[in-house]
Design an enzyme around this catalytic site. Structure first.
Site, PDB file in Angstrom:
ATOM      1  N   CYS A  21      74.215  53.632  65.394  1.00  0.00           N
ATOM      2  CA  CYS A  21      74.735  54.652  64.468  1.00  0.00           C
ATOM      3  C   CYS A  21      73.892  55.931  64.651  1.00  0.00           C
ATOM      4  O   CYS A  21      72.658  55.875  64.577  1.00  0.00           O
ATOM      5  CB  CYS A  21      74.633  54.140  63.037  1.00  0.00           C
ATOM      6  N   TYR A  77      36.222  76.253  33.634  1.00  0.00           N
ATOM      7  CA  TYR A  77      36.218  75.807  32.237  1.00  0.00           C
ATOM      8  C   TYR A  77      35.046  74.896  31.863  1.00  0.00           C
ATOM      9  O   TYR A  77      34.920  74.529  30.712  1.00  0.00           O
ATOM     10  CB  TYR A  77      37.544  75.105  31.882  1.00  0.00           C
ATOM     11  N   CYS A 134      74.329  49.966  56.949  1.00  0.00           N
ATOM     12  CA  CYS A 134      75.139  50.122  58.150  1.00  0.00           C
ATOM     13  C   CYS A 134      74.417  49.286  59.210  1.00  0.00           C
ATOM     14  O   CYS A 134      73.245  49.523  59.487  1.00  0.00           O
ATOM     15  CB  CYS A 134      75.185  51.594  58.570  1.00  0.00           C
ATOM     16  N   LYS A 160      45.996  73.283  30.400  1.00  0.00           N
ATOM     17  CA  LYS A 160      45.661  72.337  31.466  1.00  0.00           C
ATOM     18  C   LYS A 160      46.290  72.895  32.743  1.00  0.00           C
ATOM     19  O   LYS A 160      47.504  72.836  32.951  1.00  0.00           O
ATOM     20  CB  LYS A 160      46.201  70.944  31.143  1.00  0.00           C
ATOM     21  N   LYS A 179      49.963  65.931  27.625  1.00  0.00           N
ATOM     22  CA  LYS A 179      50.835  66.271  28.757  1.00  0.00           C
ATOM     23  C   LYS A 179      52.208  66.684  28.247  1.00  0.00           C
ATOM     24  O   LYS A 179      52.819  65.981  27.441  1.00  0.00           O
ATOM     25  CB  LYS A 179      51.001  65.057  29.681  1.00  0.00           C
ATOM     26  N   CYS A 205      80.441  53.370  56.956  1.00  0.00           N
ATOM     27  CA  CYS A 205      79.308  54.283  57.159  1.00  0.00           C
ATOM     28  C   CYS A 205      79.817  55.723  57.263  1.00  0.00           C
ATOM     29  O   CYS A 205      80.753  55.997  58.019  1.00  0.00           O
ATOM     30  CB  CYS A 205      78.564  53.876  58.428  1.00  0.00           C
ATOM     31  N   CYS A 225      79.016  56.718  61.238  1.00  0.00           N
ATOM     32  CA  CYS A 225      79.651  56.097  62.412  1.00  0.00           C
ATOM     33  C   CYS A 225      80.940  55.362  62.052  1.00  0.00           C
ATOM     34  O   CYS A 225      81.589  54.794  62.927  1.00  0.00           O
ATOM     35  CB  CYS A 225      78.671  55.137  63.082  1.00  0.00           C
ATOM     36  N   GLU A 254      42.722  74.295  25.377  1.00  0.00           N
ATOM     37  CA  GLU A 254      42.800  75.112  26.591  1.00  0.00           C
ATOM     38  C   GLU A 254      44.056  74.741  27.372  1.00  0.00           C
ATOM     39  O   GLU A 254      44.571  73.634  27.221  1.00  0.00           O
ATOM     40  CB  GLU A 254      41.583  74.824  27.506  1.00  0.00           C
ATOM     41  N   ASP A 285      47.450  73.315  36.442  1.00  0.00           N
ATOM     42  CA  ASP A 285      47.908  72.329  37.418  1.00  0.00           C
ATOM     43  C   ASP A 285      47.427  72.723  38.813  1.00  0.00           C
ATOM     44  O   ASP A 285      48.112  73.408  39.561  1.00  0.00           O
ATOM     45  CB  ASP A 285      49.439  72.270  37.380  1.00  0.00           C
TER      46      ASP A 285
HETATM   47  S1  IVH Z   1      38.057  69.525  31.498  1.00  0.00           S
HETATM   48  C1  IVH Z   1      35.497  65.632  32.086  1.00  0.00           C
HETATM   49  N1  IVH Z   1      39.727  71.472  31.250  1.00  0.00           N
HETATM   50  O1  IVH Z   1      42.709  68.097  34.645  1.00  0.00           O
HETATM   51  C2  IVH Z   1      36.754  66.242  32.516  1.00  0.00           C
HETATM   52  N2  IVH Z   1      40.153  69.877  32.956  1.00  0.00           N
HETATM   53  O2  IVH Z   1      43.689  65.373  34.446  1.00  0.00           O
HETATM   54  C3  IVH Z   1      36.614  67.692  32.473  1.00  0.00           C
HETATM   55  N3  IVH Z   1      42.122  70.363  34.321  1.00  0.00           N
HETATM   56  O3  IVH Z   1      40.194  66.594  36.566  1.00  0.00           O
HETATM   57  C4  IVH Z   1      37.870  68.355  32.719  1.00  0.00           C
HETATM   58  N4  IVH Z   1      42.692  72.215  33.300  1.00  0.00           N
HETATM   59  O4  IVH Z   1      40.975  68.958  37.241  1.00  0.00           O
HETATM   60  C5  IVH Z   1      39.425  70.365  31.924  1.00  0.00           C
HETATM   61  N5  IVH Z   1      41.096  73.290  30.930  1.00  0.00           N
HETATM   62  C6  IVH Z   1      40.789  72.200  31.597  1.00  0.00           C
HETATM   63  C7  IVH Z   1      41.573  71.750  32.673  1.00  0.00           C
HETATM   64  C8  IVH Z   1      41.225  70.568  33.326  1.00  0.00           C
HETATM   65  C9  IVH Z   1      42.987  71.383  34.276  1.00  0.00           C
HETATM   66  C10 IVH Z   1      42.185  69.241  35.263  1.00  0.00           C
HETATM   67  C11 IVH Z   1      40.858  68.804  35.854  1.00  0.00           C
HETATM   68  C12 IVH Z   1      40.763  67.343  35.522  1.00  0.00           C
HETATM   69  C13 IVH Z   1      42.189  66.987  35.327  1.00  0.00           C
HETATM   70  C14 IVH Z   1      42.347  65.725  34.515  1.00  0.00           C
END
Ligand code: IVH
Length: 674
Positions: free
Chosen positions: A427, A222, A422, A115, A310, A404, A407, A113, A117
């Site tokens: 200043c 999710y 400085c 991730k 990541k 500086c 000044c 999935e 932000d």
């Molecule tokens: S599952 C048990 N799925 O990433 C943990 N987390 O760095 C369940 N996050 O705290 C999380 N997208 O806030 C999951 N597709 C995704 C996600 C996701 C973003 C975040 C979530 C988590 C953090 C961890």
């Protein structure tokens, strides 16, 4: 529903009141009259008085006028909201799948999935209505943001599913919404949000939910809690189930069979990442079959059945146009890269700190070079490398300045230090930064004294130093005639200045900008000395006897109060009526056995939680709580399964006290009843 069971009645009343609040505050209409609403609220208040054990922080009786009274109420999560472990490369992904395979023989399917932000959120529905929404908080307890969640269009307030259900996901802000929001912020001369995540956080945790409403947040859901209750067997099925209920589910989830397919998914998503209308910072890889989760297990922070890959920080080439120097309030000179405006991870970068001379020399940065830039921790812009193959002949080698930039006074560097300073305390750059710091929210908290206004007041000569702030009222007429200021903002500013005179000592100590004295140390000093006069009388030995204050810091403090300019400043502030006393002097019992002792708690206590014990010791008994044992500790209170802190206390011959004695003493002193 009519019931004679008080708990059921309380729950029913809460649900009704929440529904009416939602209608009133969000839909601007209500299916009941105000009188009917008040009647129900009074019934609930009466019931809660009778059964106080059932008062929950999210009860409508605990809120005032549709908003939370002071800060968000706390909500304990049904199950901890865990975090995710991180992996950064193929090898670590293979190690993750291998660990899963070892735990369950062989895992045949994963779900990949996006991730997202943003910030995680938990949503609880009962009888098809959104009843609670909470932030993650510390994972065990979150903040009740139900009213704010009502403002997010993609969170359904009602679902066609009557069983109790909890789902979790991410609240985020899209790129387009951030751009629009920042345009408004700019027009209103307010600070811009650095990225979508910060903007989402700032918009969700708003006590005024109307602000949340105006910020157009979005969600992706999710996680389904207790999927087995609904006959759901896999994560992918859970996603489809939640989608069908009306939740926003990210469309990029995919079932994959092995590491090669995970890598292909990552590759594919990395390529599409710049085209997505929201920020993602990686790929979450989850075991698909939910039955396996219990055998794979969790650590206390994160599940072992999932991990987050990541993305490496986005490195973008950019032209180094110049290197300029800024002067901080301590006089420290910092070189900064001036960069041709370049978009990195969602925001446009024009500056990046180059820290000091050595940093620039190590990288051999030359003005005119093409460099790479990225965002460290996805927030702070940082210079990567020089692209030597793009270096032009006329690139100008770096040369450190000797005076500086503001000044013109000569600048100095200690032999084994990296930074130049400085030393001119007058200043203009140092004065500007120190006035801004003095007025900061965490310092004297004078609203209206941000960088632009302070600069203007200095430029016009209305102030020359922090003490002059308290004479600004003399320029009331002139200030009210500055374009864009007007009656109201000047009155507000003068009122904020007046109010700041009543701050407690720790704010003033932090505001003065004493070297090394941050917020925490300022608080320690205020609590220890109670008045600025007592602090000014303290010598290095007295100061360094205090927990958390070392000799170097003690010396900086003593030196600050020796400086005639600083003494003069404090005298002027005193004359203007600025409070110089600790207003948080505890009403602690000075005759308590624990009074004034530095105490460490270790192990588990059975009659009270550790945090309650700390709070009683600190607030009722006047003790100073410390987290680690040192020779400055007076007493270590020892609960069950005490570890290394007890060993250390014994090694340092520090007095210890067992739980039973502690408990008996608290009873004897009347701090607890039983
Ligand atoms: S599952 C048990 N799925 O990433 C943990 N987390 O760095 C369940 N996050 O705290 C999380 N997208 O806030 C999951 N597709 C995704 C996600 C996701 C973003 C975040 C979530 C988590 C953090 C961890």
């Amino acid at each position: 529903m009519e019931s004679n069971n008080p708990i059921e009645k309380i729950i029913h009343l809460r649900e009704l009141l929440k529904k009416y609040e939602y209608e009133y505050y969000n839909l601007n209409q209500s299916s009941v009259s105000d009188a009917e609403y008040d009647k129900l609220m009074n019934q609930l208040i009466d019931l809660e008085k009778e059964y106080p054990q059932y008062i929950t922080p999210d009860s409508p009786t605990q809120r005032v006028g549709g908003t939370f009274d002071s800060s968000f109420k706390k909500i304990k999560h049904s199950q901890s909201m865990l975090s995710l472990s991180n992996v950064y490369n193929e090898e670590e992904i293979r190690a993750f799948t291998q660990r899963v395979d070892e735990a369950v023989e062989k895992c045949d399917e994963y779900v990949c999935e996006c991730k997202i932000d943003g910030l995680s959120i938990s949503l609880i529905y009962e009888n098809g209505t959104l009843l609670h929404a909470a932030t993650r908080g510390d994972g065990v307890t979150g903040e009740d943001i139900t009213l704010n969640a009502y403002q997010i269009k993609s969170i359904p307030q009602h679902i066609d599913f009557k069983e109790k259900i909890e789902v979790r996901g991410e609240v985020y802000m899209s790129h387009q919404v951030l751009d629009e929001l920042n345009k408004i912020q700019e027009a209103e001369h307010k600070p811009l949000f650095a990225n979508c995540r910060n903007a989402a956080a700032g918009s969700l945790r708003q006590l005024d939910y109307q602000i949340t409403k105006s910020r157009n947040l979005d969600t992706f859901i999710y996680t389904l809690i207790k999927p087995e209750s609904y006959g759901i067997k896999t994560q992918y099925e859970a996603l489809m189930f939640m989608k069908k209920l009306g939740f926003s589910v990210n469309p990029n989830a995919k079932i994959v069979k092995n590491v090669d397919e995970i890598l292909t998914y990552i590759q594919d998503l990395s390529e599409r990442r710049p085209l997505l209308p929201y920020d993602i910072d990686g790929v979450v890889i989850k075991v698909n079959e939910l039955d396996l989760y219990s055998s794979i297990g969790n650590t206390n922070k994160a599940p072992k059945w999932a991990t987050a890959y990541k993305f490496p920080p986005e490195e973008v080439p950019a032209k180094l146009l110049d290197i300029i120097f800024t002067v901080g309030r301590t006089g420290r000179i910092t070189p900064n890269a001036v960069i041709e405006p370049t978009k990195v991870a969602g925001s446009t970068i024009t500056r990046a700190s180059l820290h000091n001379e050595d940093y620039i020399k190590q990288k051999d940065l030359r003005i005119g070079d093409t460099i790479t830039i990225h965002k460290a921790g996805d927030v702070i812009p940082e210079v990567g490398d020089v692209l030597l193959n793009r270096r032009e002949k006329d690139a100008i080698p770096f040369k450190m300045i000797s005076s500086c930039p503001i000044c013109n006074e000569k600048i100095y560097k200690e032999e084994d230090e990296a930074d130049y300073y400085c030393l001119n305390i007058s200043c203009p750059a140092r004065v500007l930064e120190s006035v801004i710091h003095f007025c900061e929210r965490k310092a004297m908290n004078i609203d209206g004294m941000g960088e632009a206004n302070v600069k203007m007041l200095l430029d016009k000569g209305y102030i020359e130093n922090v003490a002059d702030i308290y004479e600004l009222y003399k320029y009331e007429y002139e200030l009210k005639h500055i374009p864009g200021w007007g009656e109201k903002s000047v009155n507000n500013l003068l009122a904020a200045i007046e109010k700041s005179k009543k701050n407690s000592l720790e704010r003033l100590l932090f505001a003065l900008g004493i070297l090394q004295v941050g917020e925490k140390t300022a608080k320690i000093l205020a609590n220890e000395f109670n008045t600025i006069d007592a602090l000014m009388d303290a010598d290095v030995i007295r100061l360094s006897s205090i927990d958390n204050i070392g000799e170097i810091m003690a010396l900086d403090i003593v030196n600050f109060f020796k400086e005639s300019k600083n003494i003069e400043l404090i005298m002027r502030l005193k004359a203007y009526g600025v409070n110089m006393e600790n207003l948080n002097v505890s009403h602690a019992d000075t005759s308590s056995f624990f009074y004034n002792k530095t105490i460490v708690l270790t192990g588990t206590l059975s009659f009270i939680s550790r945090s309650d014990a700390s709070s009683i010791l600190e607030n009722m008994c006047g003790a100073k709580m410390a987290s680690s044992v040192s020779k400055k500790t007076d007493l270590v209170i020892v609960g069950e399964q005490a570890g290394s802190k007890l060993d250390k206390a014994n090694a340092l011959h520090i007095q210890t006290m067992d739980e039973q004695t502690f408990h008996e003493l608290l009873i004897k002193e009347g701090k607890v009843l039983f």
